[in-house]
Design a protein around this motif. Structure first.
Motif, mmCIF file in Angstrom:
data_model
loop_
_atom_site.group_PDB
_atom_site.id
_atom_site.type_symbol
_atom_site.label_atom_id
_atom_site.label_comp_id
_atom_site.label_asym_id
_atom_site.label_seq_id
_atom_site.Cartn_x
_atom_site.Cartn_y
_atom_site.Cartn_z
ATOM 1 N N VAL A 68 0.959 -1.123 0.062
ATOM 2 C CA VAL A 68 -0.016 0.114 0.089
ATOM 3 C C VAL A 68 1.005 1.199 -0.092
ATOM 4 C CG1 VAL A 68 -1.729 1.162 1.361
ATOM 5 C CG2 VAL A 68 -1.969 -1.231 1.217
ATOM 6 N N THR A 70 1.238 4.440 1.087
ATOM 7 C CA THR A 70 0.551 5.084 2.466
ATOM 8 C C THR A 70 0.364 6.555 2.125
ATOM 9 O OG1 THR A 70 2.478 5.374 3.379
ATOM 10 C CG2 THR A 70 1.509 3.554 4.187
ATOM 11 N N THR A 73 -2.256 7.166 -0.434
ATOM 12 C CA THR A 73 -3.656 6.583 -0.129
ATOM 13 C C THR A 73 -4.163 7.657 0.988
ATOM 14 O OG1 THR A 73 -3.116 4.334 -0.167
ATOM 15 C CG2 THR A 73 -5.059 4.840 1.367
ATOM 16 N N ASP A 231 -7.216 1.578 -1.079
ATOM 17 C CA ASP A 231 -6.096 1.814 -0.947
ATOM 18 C C ASP A 231 -5.320 1.806 -2.320
ATOM 19 O OD1 ASP A 231 -6.282 1.348 1.734
ATOM 20 O OD2 ASP A 231 -5.780 -0.683 1.764
ATOM 21 N N TYR A 233 -2.253 1.070 -4.358
ATOM 22 C CA TYR A 233 -1.085 0.242 -4.187
ATOM 23 C C TYR A 233 0.146 0.552 -5.075
ATOM 24 C CZ TYR A 233 -4.137 -3.225 -1.896
ATOM 25 O OH TYR A 233 -4.928 -3.509 -0.926
#
Length: 704
Positions: A68, A70, A73, A231, A233
């Motif tokens: 993911v 982060t 996201t 999410d 990726y």
């Protein structure tokens, strides 16, 4: 110094205490497991970088896993939350308060209008004090002079408009347009100009927003919006930063997400890989230990197997290091996985090579991100390589095996390409992979031919190639036998033919038997004339010396041969054949001669035995029997088939009764089926020939 070290190493690895020691065996397995773990751990764990913002990356960094993103996201979630409108709750109390204010105002106006004691200015002042802020005197003054009916109409219309506007959502922004909204409502009623102005001023003065901001509902809506965002990726293989690219904070954040930043490793992966290696080595050890006794590996061959596996681990680690340093991922197709299986097939056997290559392929796939395709291609190439060199007859066999490995690599890569969803989009990539796969086969052949002599010389291993080289008549020892003991040389050739034929029948190694037979009597070159096959005249030197001395001279050819073979660096299996080709048999001729000369009865039969040892392998036992058979048949005056077979069976029976075959694994059935093989070979050597007439005699008869 080097030769002394080599001699010490040879003595150590030939020592039975090393070859059969169980602690040494366990140590080899443990050492192999620890070494493979340490070698491949760095390849399995993702590399770690400690860049700073603004630094230039020396390599292209790609994501080793799918993880993911982060930061991306979080940004997406924040954007979704920012798009959420503020949440409001409609309040009925605003409408009620507005209506109460109007009602109070009109009641005050009605009371003041009927009060005769107050002047108009006093009434207006009192009404202004009770009116909402913003209501002008020009609006309030008519209320004091209007008739009650007119006031009632104005009140009724004002309240209706307030109910209509505040009965629906009325925001703070709507307050800025309040006058316009009130005007739009007034036109619905038939009012005079003065009444319209009064209604407009009063209603606008009491209007307030009835939509109250609800912070809890707004926060809940934002949380829901954030949860609705999926999410973002970073996919495996995505380029995080190219070679010579500038490292930004975003790059560092993405590297953290995929575990490439910092100096703290994932200890869960370390423990997992430790278990992976433990299971692999344990399974391989279980297979090796459960092999049949005839195919059991002693500690020397187990050590060689471990070294081959370590060599493959080093190659895998080096390949991964190159890829980490910036080499393209296609470099993995050059990894010569088949080298290990080809080496093991030549040094041990193809079945062990296949099993070992399976685990090497698993380690290869693990080092490249646990990629199934790399493991699959590696195992297929190793499998073909192992079976291609199962029977080596010359060094060209390795090149043939290399071409076969190249062919299976090409087919595997083609299959992988066709199984991809979009297999027509990247023909250039397929061509590159196919070319590297073909080159891989040639590389495997070259490396195997280059590495094999090292194992042969360092550990004294006897491979098929080494045996073929030793069987060359130009070998210094064989040439010495030919020139100095020609009878012995011819005898050795025949023994070699007999041994090879017998070995093929009983499942022993024919090549070891033949080459061992060539060298089993090299010790006779020290005193060739003391052996009857080398005596060109009828004079026998043994007739002039004591039987005990003759026994010493004859038996010493074994120790002399061992010394010569040791000095020449011949492998242990050949030396074992030389040491055991007479076992502890008795020299009956010299024993009988000594017994005839013995007047005191002190001659013992054990004094006329060879020193031994007895044969411990099938190959050694076969050469012992063939040596005796050839000598016995050669000494026969009329070697008819029946007499030859009788002599052969008598020799085998004598060896059995004397216990010479007690320590080897030849069975009675093996000994029985060897007899026809001996007969067939001897028939081709000692066949009957016609006697050709003498040409000189014929000429003399013609002349007469």
């Amino acid at each position: 110094m080097f030769s002394r070290w080599t001699q010490f190493l040879r003595q150590w690895i030939d020592d039975p205490r090393f070859r059969e020691n169980q602690r040494v065996r366990l140590g080899i397995y443990i050492g192999l497991g620890v070494a493979m773990f340490l070698l491949l751990l760095g390849s399995v764990l993702p590399p770690r970088y400690q860049f700073t913002v603004g630094q230039t990356s020396p390599v292209t960094i790609v994501a080793p896993i799918t993880a993911v993103d982060t930061v991306a996201t979080k940004e997406a979630q924040e954007a979704a939350a920012n798009r959420v409108q503020p949440q409001y709750t409609q309040s009925a109390s605003v409408e009620t308060k507005a209506l109460q204010t109007l009602d109070s105002l009109f009641q005050t106006a009605s009371q003041l209008a009927g009060d005769k004691n107050l002047t108009l200015s006093e009434k207006l002042a009192t009404l202004t004090a009770s009116a909402p802020k913003g209501v002008s005197s020009s609006t309030l003054q008519p209320l004091l002079t209007m008739s009650p009916q007119q006031v009632e109409v104005v009140q009724s219309v004002s309240e209706r408009i307030v109910r209509d506007l505040l009965g629906a959502p009325f925001y703070k922004e709507s307050l800025q347009e309040a006058q316009l909204l009130v005007d739009q409502q007034i036109v619905k009623y038939d009012l005079g100009r003065q009444s319209s102005l009064i209604v407009q001023d009063l209603v606008v003065s009491v209007l307030q927003p009835n939509m109250i901001y609800n912070q809890a509902a707004t926060e809940a809506a934002k949380k829901a919006a954030e949860r609705s965002v999926g999410d973002v990726y970073i996919h495996q293989g995505d380029v995080i930063v190219p070679k010579n690219g500038v490292v930004t904070q975003s790059v560092i954040d993405r590297m953290k997400d995929v575990g490439l930043y910092g100096n703290q490793h994932d200890y869960g992966m370390v423990l997992g890989f430790m278990a992976f290696v433990l299971i692999s080595i344990g399974s391989l050890a279980a297979y090796i230990e459960r092999r049949p006794p005839r195919r059991r590996l002693d500690n020397l061959m187990l050590l060689v197997t471990a070294l081959v596996l370590l060599l493959m681990g080093i190659m895998i680690s080096v390949t991964k290091d190159f890829m980490t340093a910036g080499a393209p991922t296609s470099a993995a197709y050059l990894e010569p996985v088949a080298v290990g299986s080809m080496l093991l097939a030549v040094l041990t056997d193809s079945s062990l090579a296949v099993v070992a290559s399976f685990f090497v392929s698993l380690w290869f796939g693990a080092a490249l991100g646990f990629n199934y395709w790399y493991a699959f291609i590696g195992f297929l190439s190793a499998l073909v390589g192992a079976y291609s060199v199962a029977k080596v007859t010359h060094r060209g066999t390795f090149m043939r095996a290399g071409f076969l490995v190249a062919g299976i690599n090409l087919l595997s890569i083609l299959a992988m390409h066709l199984l991809q969803a979009d297999n027509s989009a990247d023909f250039r990539s397929f061509s590159l992979h196919a070319g590297l796969g073909l080159l891989n086969g040639v590389l495997c052949a070259v490396l195997t031919m280059g590495i094999l002599p090292f194992f042969e010389s360092a550990f004294g291993l006897l491979t098929a190639i080494r045996l073929l080289e030793l069987s060359n008549p130009n070998n210094p020892l064989l040439r010495k036998v030919l020139l100095e003991a020609p009878g012995t040389y011819h005898h050795s050739l025949i023994v070699g033919n007999l041994a090879e034929a017998a070995a093929e029948i009983v499942g022993a190694d024919p090549l070891i038997c033949r080459v061992g037979a060539y060298y089993h009597d090299v010790g006779k070159t020290r005193r060739p004339l003391f052996f009857v096959e080398n005596q060109m005249t009828k004079e026998n030197p043994h007739e002039k010396i004591a039987p005990s001395l003759s026994h010493l001279i004859i038996t010493s050819h074994v120790s002399d041969g061992l010394e010569m073979l040791q000095k020449a660096g011949l492998p242990k299996p050949i030396r074992d054949i030389c040491a055991t080709h007479h076992g502890t048999t008795i020299l009956w001729y010299f024993y009988n001669k000594a017994k005839e000369q013995d007047k005191n009865g002190v001659v013992k039969i054990d004094d006329f035995r060879y020193p031994g040892p007895k044969p411990k392998t099938r190959e050694c036992a076969i050469v012992m029997i063939c040596d005796a058979v050839e000598a016995a048949v050669r000494s026969m005056s009329k070697p008819t088939p029946n007499r030859v077979e009788g002599v052969i069976r008598k020799i085998i029976r004598d060896r059995l009764q004397d216990g010479q075959l007690d320590e080897c694994d030849l069975t009675l059935q093996d000994l029985d089926v060897m007899v026809p093989a001996f007969m067939k070979t001897l028939k081709g050597i000692y066949h009957a020939r016609i006697e050709y007439p003498d040409p000189d005699k014929i000429r003399k008869e013609i002349a007469k």
